[in-house]
Enzyme design. Structure first.
Site, PDB file in Angstrom:
ATOM      1  N   CYS A 151       3.388   8.649   1.058  1.00  0.00           N
ATOM      2  CA  CYS A 151       3.906   7.728   2.077  1.00  0.00           C
ATOM      3  C   CYS A 151       4.091   6.377   1.405  1.00  0.00           C
ATOM      4  O   CYS A 151       3.119   5.760   0.954  1.00  0.00           O
ATOM      5  CB  CYS A 151       2.883   7.648   3.218  1.00  0.00           C
ATOM      6  SG  CYS A 151       3.372   6.497   4.507  1.00  0.00           S
ATOM      7  N   GLU A 153       0.817  -1.207   0.000  1.00  0.00           N
ATOM      8  CA  GLU A 153       0.000   0.000   0.000  1.00  0.00           C
ATOM      9  C   GLU A 153       0.856   1.266   0.000  1.00  0.00           C
ATOM     10  O   GLU A 153       1.927   1.317   0.602  1.00  0.00           O
ATOM     11  CB  GLU A 153      -0.944  -0.004   1.212  1.00  0.00           C
ATOM     12  CG  GLU A 153      -2.025  -1.066   1.052  1.00  0.00           C
ATOM     13  CD  GLU A 153      -3.035  -1.112   2.187  1.00  0.00           C
ATOM     14  OE1 GLU A 153      -4.206  -1.388   1.907  1.00  0.00           O
ATOM     15  OE2 GLU A 153      -2.670  -0.879   3.354  1.00  0.00           O
ATOM     16  N   CYS A 167       5.685  -4.335  16.509  1.00  0.00           N
ATOM     17  CA  CYS A 167       5.257  -3.282  17.419  1.00  0.00           C
ATOM     18  C   CYS A 167       3.785  -3.524  17.744  1.00  0.00           C
ATOM     19  O   CYS A 167       2.979  -3.766  16.838  1.00  0.00           O
ATOM     20  CB  CYS A 167       5.480  -1.914  16.795  1.00  0.00           C
ATOM     21  SG  CYS A 167       7.215  -1.682  16.305  1.00  0.00           S
ATOM     22  N   SER A 218      10.957   6.258  15.549  1.00  0.00           N
ATOM     23  CA  SER A 218       9.748   5.863  16.270  1.00  0.00           C
ATOM     24  C   SER A 218      10.113   5.564  17.711  1.00  0.00           C
ATOM     25  O   SER A 218      10.522   4.455  18.034  1.00  0.00           O
ATOM     26  CB  SER A 218       9.134   4.631  15.607  1.00  0.00           C
ATOM     27  OG  SER A 218       8.694   4.960  14.310  1.00  0.00           O
ATOM     28  N   CYS A 249       5.961  -6.588   7.744  1.00  0.00           N
ATOM     29  CA  CYS A 249       7.115  -6.142   8.531  1.00  0.00           C
ATOM     30  C   CYS A 249       7.473  -7.289   9.463  1.00  0.00           C
ATOM     31  O   CYS A 249       6.580  -7.925  10.026  1.00  0.00           O
ATOM     32  CB  CYS A 249       6.756  -4.893   9.344  1.00  0.00           C
ATOM     33  SG  CYS A 249       8.151  -4.195  10.263  1.00  0.00           S
ATOM     34  N   CYS A 292      -1.546   6.271   9.729  1.00  0.00           N
ATOM     35  CA  CYS A 292      -0.323   5.645  10.237  1.00  0.00           C
ATOM     36  C   CYS A 292      -0.642   4.349  10.958  1.00  0.00           C
ATOM     37  O   CYS A 292      -1.497   4.317  11.837  1.00  0.00           O
ATOM     38  CB  CYS A 292       0.371   6.523  11.276  1.00  0.00           C
ATOM     39  SG  CYS A 292       0.784   8.130  10.713  1.00  0.00           S
ATOM     40  N   CYS A 327       0.814  -1.669  15.907  1.00  0.00           N
ATOM     41  CA  CYS A 327       0.897  -1.485  14.451  1.00  0.00           C
ATOM     42  C   CYS A 327       0.269  -2.639  13.694  1.00  0.00           C
ATOM     43  O   CYS A 327       0.609  -3.802  13.908  1.00  0.00           O
ATOM     44  CB  CYS A 327       2.360  -1.317  14.042  1.00  0.00           C
ATOM     45  SG  CYS A 327       2.585  -1.208  12.262  1.00  0.00           S
TER      46      CYS A 327
HETATM   47  N1  SAH Z   1       8.760   0.807  10.303  1.00  0.00           N
HETATM   48  C1  SAH Z   1       8.999   2.203  10.382  1.00  0.00           C
HETATM   49  C2  SAH Z   1       8.170   3.021   9.420  1.00  0.00           C
HETATM   50  C3  SAH Z   1       6.710   2.682   9.257  1.00  0.00           C
HETATM   51  S1  SAH Z   1       5.584   3.092  10.517  1.00  0.00           S
HETATM   52  C4  SAH Z   1       8.817   2.700  11.783  1.00  0.00           C
HETATM   53  O1  SAH Z   1       8.290   1.957  12.613  1.00  0.00           O
HETATM   54  O2  SAH Z   1       9.229   3.814  12.062  1.00  0.00           O
HETATM   55  C5  SAH Z   1       5.355   4.870  10.484  1.00  0.00           C
HETATM   56  C6  SAH Z   1       4.944   5.419  11.864  1.00  0.00           C
HETATM   57  O3  SAH Z   1       3.598   5.055  12.229  1.00  0.00           O
HETATM   58  C7  SAH Z   1       5.824   4.879  12.982  1.00  0.00           C
HETATM   59  O4  SAH Z   1       6.195   5.889  13.879  1.00  0.00           O
HETATM   60  C8  SAH Z   1       4.900   3.900  13.645  1.00  0.00           C
HETATM   61  O5  SAH Z   1       5.308   3.587  14.932  1.00  0.00           O
HETATM   62  C9  SAH Z   1       3.593   4.613  13.571  1.00  0.00           C
HETATM   63  N2  SAH Z   1       2.446   3.749  13.838  1.00  0.00           N
HETATM   64  C10 SAH Z   1       2.362   2.413  13.696  1.00  0.00           C
HETATM   65  N3  SAH Z   1       1.127   1.965  14.036  1.00  0.00           N
HETATM   66  C11 SAH Z   1       0.412   3.053  14.409  1.00  0.00           C
HETATM   67  C12 SAH Z   1      -0.948   3.258  14.824  1.00  0.00           C
HETATM   68  N4  SAH Z   1      -1.800   2.236  14.911  1.00  0.00           N
HETATM   69  N5  SAH Z   1      -1.341   4.500  15.095  1.00  0.00           N
HETATM   70  C13 SAH Z   1      -0.504   5.558  14.962  1.00  0.00           C
HETATM   71  N6  SAH Z   1       0.772   5.425  14.552  1.00  0.00           N
HETATM   72  C14 SAH Z   1       1.235   4.191  14.282  1.00  0.00           C
HETATM   73 FE1  SF4 Z   2       7.183  -2.546  11.542  1.00  0.00          FE
HETATM   74 FE2  SF4 Z   2       7.210   0.123  11.885  1.00  0.00          FE
HETATM   75 FE3  SF4 Z   2       4.935  -1.285  12.224  1.00  0.00          FE
HETATM   76 FE4  SF4 Z   2       6.921  -1.515  14.000  1.00  0.00          FE
HETATM   77  S1  SF4 Z   2       5.717   0.330  13.538  1.00  0.00           S
HETATM   78  S2  SF4 Z   2       5.732  -3.218  13.110  1.00  0.00           S
HETATM   79  S3  SF4 Z   2       8.716  -1.377  12.679  1.00  0.00           S
HETATM   80  S4  SF4 Z   2       6.058  -1.050  10.307  1.00  0.00           S
END
Ligand code: SAH
Ligand code: SF4
Length: 385
Positions: A127, A114, A138, A247, A134, A367, A141
């Site tokens: 984006c 996406e 986290c 992050s 991944c 995000c 996420c």
């Molecule tokens: N893997 C990388 C980049 C992709 S995520 C990273 O983790 O930085 C982009 C941003 O969205 C990151 O800061 C991530 O922590 C945040 N993110 C992930 N899940 C989220 C959610 N459910 N709500 C808000 N932000 C989220």
């Molecule tokens: Fe992967 Fe970034 Fe999502 Fe963490 S926040 S699971 S590193 S995509």
């Protein structure tokens, strides 16, 4: 129970699709030149040919060798015999009530990824994703719950920018005046995947995006977001040196171990030390710290004060991201009051602390909400007979 840093995912090997010609998209300039020579371009013409082909591909967005009109017929034939121009295919395009566009793209092997376009006043941010899924987990996420993971190729990464430009009609048209305003003015590597786990392809793709004879976005307009792959942050600084977003999401190792499991490998002190080493971090260019606001988990004033203490001396900005829910997600979004109070403390310490407005929540484009629909439907492949 805590999630493993990298769970038992099925990583799909990236095999070149059979029977297809090599793709010109995604080759760096030296690789493009080498490919042209290998296909029979005389060495003394190679530099010129490289420049011409590059311009057709990345300045004009041309997809058809036959339309590369300033190239001799026999050279066009050589290109067509030996190469393809292959981009991800748009499977669906959803447009949110707020104008955000989410593309579901199909890439080689039938996998899907996406890409999200976010129009704002005076700018437009694309984006893009660096992996299908991944390997990190986290806890907040959605992408991290996807079981199939594959690194994107450089072609698939730069291809996301090219396909979005197609959809927005942003390629220049020969003979028409140059458009001043850019629809895609910024690119952020904040989609699916951890870009520093696929660094070489990300680097090659971003070098193509930054090249002045093509898409020509400056490095100041590209931001790479990482969950904190410390050793790769130095490499990223040395070889790519785009803006860095980190992050962080928690101010103690105890909590960060839980919500960003990679912290158990690279704890907060090491992460911040790598940020201090990042080129440019010492002067005008600030590092963005992303902080997802989870109600009752990481959103107290005491944590805001601790955050300020941790960042002391670092040219930084804090991006507060209200948690975006997804089906089955275990958290709630912090209250607006908690977010505002947190921001006020960070601001009072002299750090800009914007609250990221969720965009495209209605189409699951915000995000952390990305996770391809087919993947949501797919049975766990490891349990398939
Ligand atoms: N893997 C990388 C980049 C992709 S995520 C990273 O983790 O930085 C982009 C941003 O969205 C990151 O800061 C991530 O922590 C945040 N993110 C992930 N899940 C989220 C959610 N459910 N709500 C808000 N932000 C989220
Ligand atoms: Fe992967 Fe970034 Fe999502 Fe963490 S926040 S699971 S590193 S995509």
């Amino acid at each position: 129970m805590t999630a493993p840093i990298t769970p038992d995912v099925l990583t799909i090997p990236r095999k070149a699709p059979e029977g297809l010609k090599p793709n010109l998209i995604g080759l760096t300039r030296p690789a493009l030149r080498a490919a042209l020579i290998a296909a029979g371009t005389p060495e003394k013409q190679a530099k010129m040919r490289e420049g011409q082909v590059w311009q057709w591909l990345y300045h004009w967005g041309c997809r058809d060798f036959g339309a590369m009109t300033n190239l001799a017929k026999d050279f066009r034939a050589l290109l067509a015999t030996n190469f393809d121009i292959r981009l991800p295919q748009i499977v669906t395009r959803q447009v949110s009530a707020d104008g955000t566009r989410k593309y579901l793209l199909r890439i080689d092997g039938g996998h899907e990824v996406e890409t999200v376009y976010i129009p704002e006043e005076g700018r437009g941010t694309l984006c893009i994703s660096s992996q299908v899924g991944c390997t990190l987990t986290c806890s907040f996420c959605h992408t991290g719950t996807q079981k199939l993971v594959r690194n994107l190729t450089a072609a698939e990464i730069v291809g996301q920018v090219m396909v979005a430009r197609d959809d927005l009609g942003e390629w220049p048209v020969p003979g028409e005046p140059k458009r001043e305003e850019r629809l895609i003015s910024n690119v952020v590597l904040m989609g699916m995947g951890e870009p520093l786990y696929n660094f070489d392809n990300v680097r090659d793709a971003m070098q193509i995006v930054m090249d002045g004879e093509g898409i020509a976005l400056s490095r100041r307009r590209i931001t790479l977001s990482t969950s904190g792959v410390v050793p790769m942050m130095d490499k990223c600084g040395a070889e790519l040196n785009v803006n860095l977003a980190v992050s962080l999401h928690a101010v103690t190792n105890e909590l960060r171990d839980q919500i960003v499991p990679l912290n158990r490998k690279y704890p907060i002190e090491e992460l911040l030390a790598a940020c201090r080493r990042y080129p440019g971090a010492s002067n005008a260019r600030r590092i963005t710290f992303e902080y997802v606001m989870l109600r009752g988990v990481n959103d107290t004033p005491a944590e805001a004060h601790e955050l300020v203490r941790l960042l002391r001396g670092l040219p930084a900005k804090v991006n507060l991201i209200p948690f975006n829910p997804w089906p089955g997600s275990p958290y709630r979004t912090s209250t607006p009051e908690a977010v505002r109070a947190f921001a006020a403390i960070v601001e009072a310490a002299g750090y800009s602390s914007p609250i990221r407005r969720p965009r495209g929540r209605d189409i699951l484009a915000a995000c952390g909400q990305l996770r391809t629909e087919s993947e949501r439907r797919r049975r766990d492949p490891q349990t398939e007979a």
